[in-house]
Design a protein around this motif. Structure first.
Motif, PDB file in Angstrom:
ATOM      1  N   SER A  77       0.525   5.359  -0.003  1.00  0.00           N
ATOM      2  CA  SER A  77      -0.414   6.462   0.183  1.00  0.00           C
ATOM      3  C   SER A  77       0.285   7.794  -0.086  1.00  0.00           C
ATOM      4  O   SER A  77       1.420   7.999   0.328  1.00  0.00           O
TER       5      SER A  77
ATOM      6  N   LYS B 214      -4.962   9.466  -1.271  1.00  0.00           N
ATOM      7  CA  LYS B 214      -5.391   8.150  -1.728  1.00  0.00           C
ATOM      8  C   LYS B 214      -4.344   7.103  -1.360  1.00  0.00           C
ATOM      9  O   LYS B 214      -3.200   7.429  -1.048  1.00  0.00           O
ATOM     10  N   THR B 215      -4.759   5.862  -1.404  1.00  0.00           N
ATOM     11  CA  THR B 215      -3.859   4.724  -1.235  1.00  0.00           C
ATOM     12  C   THR B 215      -3.997   3.851  -2.466  1.00  0.00           C
ATOM     13  O   THR B 215      -5.105   3.429  -2.810  1.00  0.00           O
TER      14      THR B 215
ATOM     15  N   ARG C 231      -7.472   7.443   1.289  1.00  0.00           N
ATOM     16  CA  ARG C 231      -6.428   7.222   2.287  1.00  0.00           C
ATOM     17  C   ARG C 231      -7.048   6.813   3.620  1.00  0.00           C
ATOM     18  O   ARG C 231      -7.923   7.498   4.143  1.00  0.00           O
TER      19      ARG C 231
ATOM     20  N   GLU D  42       0.853  -1.180   0.000  1.00  0.00           N
ATOM     21  CA  GLU D  42       0.000   0.000   0.000  1.00  0.00           C
ATOM     22  C   GLU D  42       0.890   1.232   0.000  1.00  0.00           C
ATOM     23  O   GLU D  42       1.770   1.352   0.849  1.00  0.00           O
TER      24      GLU D  42
END
Length: 148
Positions: free
Chosen positions: A90, A136-137, A129, A88
């Motif tokens: 971000s 955002k991720t 996020r 992930e």
């Protein structure tokens, strides 16, 4: 007396990096080191694939998600029960969502990173996020059967 073996638990590595090419390189190197420590050896197909996906997602965070004075965040999770590694990344640019390019002109040097992620990862996507901040991720999951 019987010894009971503790169940395999998911392992995590998380860190913030400067939103620079140097930060992206450091993220790739540290994630590669962590994978090796988790039993996914350097030079194995799984290590190479996961490290390349990390590199592409981090490079995108720097190139397309950069906000002056803001870092990007990496969370690497290995789940031995499923043999899956989740990456992930971000950043703080929630308005710039990733998408696969519809064409890749021969003379265009950008737009191929997500094509690599699409080809190498078992699945990938984007979500708001999670840690509450703006942005955002972008995540990807890869199979790595050699998790110990």
């Amino acid at each position: 007396m019987t010894a009971t073996q503790s169940p395999l638990t998911a392992r995590q590595f998380t860190m913030r990096f400067s939103s620079t090419p140097r930060g992206a390189r450091l993220a790739r190197r540290l994630c590669g080191h962590r994978l090796a420590a988790w039993g996914i050896p350097y030079g194995s197909d799984a290590h190479d694939v996961i490290t390349l996906v990390v590199a592409e997602l981090c490079a995108n965070a720097v190139r397309h998600g950069h906000v002056a004075g803001r870092d990007f965040h990496v969370l690497l999770t290995a789940d031995p029960a499923t043999g899956t590694v989740r990456i992930e990344v971000s950043d703080t640019r929630g308005e710039r969502l990733p998408h696969l390019p519809t064409t890749t002109p021969e003379d265009d040097d950008s737009g191929r990173g997500l094509l690599l992620v699409e080809a190498l990862a078992d699945r990938w996507g984007c979500s708001p996020r999670a840690e509450g901040g703006p942005g955002k991720t972008v995540w990807a999951e890869c199979t790595a059967l050699s998790l110990s």
